[in-house]
Design an enzyme around this catalytic site. Structure first.
Site, short mmCIF file in Angstrom:
data_model
loop_
_atom_site.label_atom_id
_atom_site.label_comp_id
_atom_site.label_asym_id
_atom_site.label_seq_id
_atom_site.Cartn_x
_atom_site.Cartn_y
_atom_site.Cartn_z
N HIS A 70 1.10 -1.03 -0.05
CA HIS A 70 -0.28 -0.04 -0.20
C HIS A 70 1.07 1.08 -0.22
CE1 HIS A 70 0.41 0.81 4.25
NE2 HIS A 70 0.67 -0.37 4.81
N GLU A 216 -5.55 1.98 3.32
CA GLU A 216 -5.14 1.27 3.91
C GLU A 216 -5.06 1.54 5.28
OE1 GLU A 216 -2.98 -2.48 5.94
OE2 GLU A 216 -2.34 -0.01 6.04
#
Length: 370
Positions: A70, A216
């Site tokens: 991420h 995330e």
């Protein structure tokens, strides 16, 4: 496989320094897209910022493995501008509250320029004995950017309610260690960028999609649109995990810095989001076999309090996705001094590379073979 660790180190440090909290990952996306497009034209960015980089298999083009990390980091958002020019903030994601008083942070203003600030702390000289050693409540925190009024904040600093910021740190190297903010998860973004260069000319038995996801740290599910477009057969996530070799965590688990890549046996987060992942058995066994055959040091990880996108990917699509997770042991997670081992990153990249060249088109994962 390339052994040019200097490129990996350079990219980790460059990515660490970029400002990119959840929902404001544009600078990170710009950096990564530019670099991925030097490797392949098959680079796509969706409406919320997920990056998909595709390497099609000649022999098995429709069966995908997704490898992902991420792009976002923990951060802050301005919730109030006081009349005297101080800012009140809320955390974006799980910023470690214990380190905040006295910490330097940097905001992006409405002109996309950096504005430095410091989270204030009561003067030691006027602090009561009852206040010493007490962690400040989040609602009591304020940020000093050098302004003397709310008009000064708006007109001269171009900061307003909704402006975002991150912890301030300049990445640095100390022998085999890299130290800075946002090693979670920029170190793995750099790893996947380097891996892309190494696999670009290989004919792998699965098509490979490298995905760099968003959001995330805030809601964990930002990757889902990218996964829906690719519909992978299997997925392997890369994230960090707390290293338990510091005096305050010594013995909490066996996962320590500089002792190999973590292979997740289970993670679980019971605070707020009741979710976690136990990896697909066949995929876990395959990764372990590759590590042992190639003398790649690894550590099995069971991490309570840790959660990654794999917890939700398992249930994506009509049939679900067999998932596994690799973790980079990291000291001081969710602070401005996150610390990772170069050797652990190199070994994680080596494990993925050897896994990809070993995978066969008829490999079966999951449980739908009864």
């Amino acid at each position: 496989m390339s052994s040019n660790n200097d490129v990996l180190i350079k990219r980790v440090m460059e990515l660490s320094d970029i400002i990119g909290p959840s929902y404001r990952e544009e600078r990170v996306i710009e950096y990564l897209v530019k670099e991925f497009r030097k490797i392949t034209d098959n680079v796509e960015v969706d409406n919320i910022g997920n990056i998909n980089v595709v390497f099609k298999s000649k022999s098995n083009p429709d069966k995908f493995i997704t490898l992902f990390a991420h792009s976002d980091e923990i951060g802050f958002i301005v919730k109030k501008v006081e009349k005297n020019g101080f800012l009140r903030i809320e955390r974006i994601g799980g910023v470690n509250r214990n380190i905040l008083p006295g910490t330097t942070i940097q905001f992006l203003n409405s002109g996309d320029k950096e504005v430095m600030g410091v989270i204030g702390v009561k003067s030691h000289h006027f602090m009561k004995d009852s206040e010493k050693g007490v962690i400040a409540a989040p609602e009591s925190l304020y940020v000093d950017i050098g302004a003397f009024s709310d008009k000064d904040v708006y007109n001269n600093y171009n900061i307003r309610v909704g402006s975002v910021g991150v912890l301030y740190s300049k990445a640095r190297q100390n022998r085999d260690l890299l130290i800075g903010k946002a090693m979670d998860d920029r170190a793995n973004c750099a790893l996947l960028l380097c891996l892309a260069e190494e696999i670009k000319d290989l004919d792998i038995d699965f098509s490979v999609c490298i995905t760099i996801s968003v959001q995330e740290e805030f809601n964990i599910r930002g990757i889902l649109p990218a996964i829906e477009r690719i519909k992978p057969y299997i997925a392997i996530g890369l994230d960090v995990t707390p290293s338990c070799d510091t005096p305050d965590l010594n013995g909490y688990s066996d996962v320590v810095l500089n002792n190999g890549v973590g292979i997740t046996a289970m993670n679980f987060h019971g605070r707020g989001t009741l979710a976690g992942m136990i990896p697909d058995k066949k995929l876990l066994e395959h990764l372990t076999k590759i590590a042992e055959q190639n003398n790649i040091p690894y550590q099995y990880e069971v991490a309570l309090g840790v959660l990654t996108e794999t917890a939700f990917l398992e249930f994506a699509g009509n049939y679900g996705i067999p998932c596994a997770s690799l973790s980079i042991p990291t000291r001081y997670t969710h602070t401005n001094i996150e610390t990772v081992s170069i050797n652990d990153l190199v070994n994680a990249k080596k494990l993925l590379y050897n896994f990809l060249i070993d995978i066969k088109k008829d490999n079966k994962y999951g449980k739908n073979n009864f």
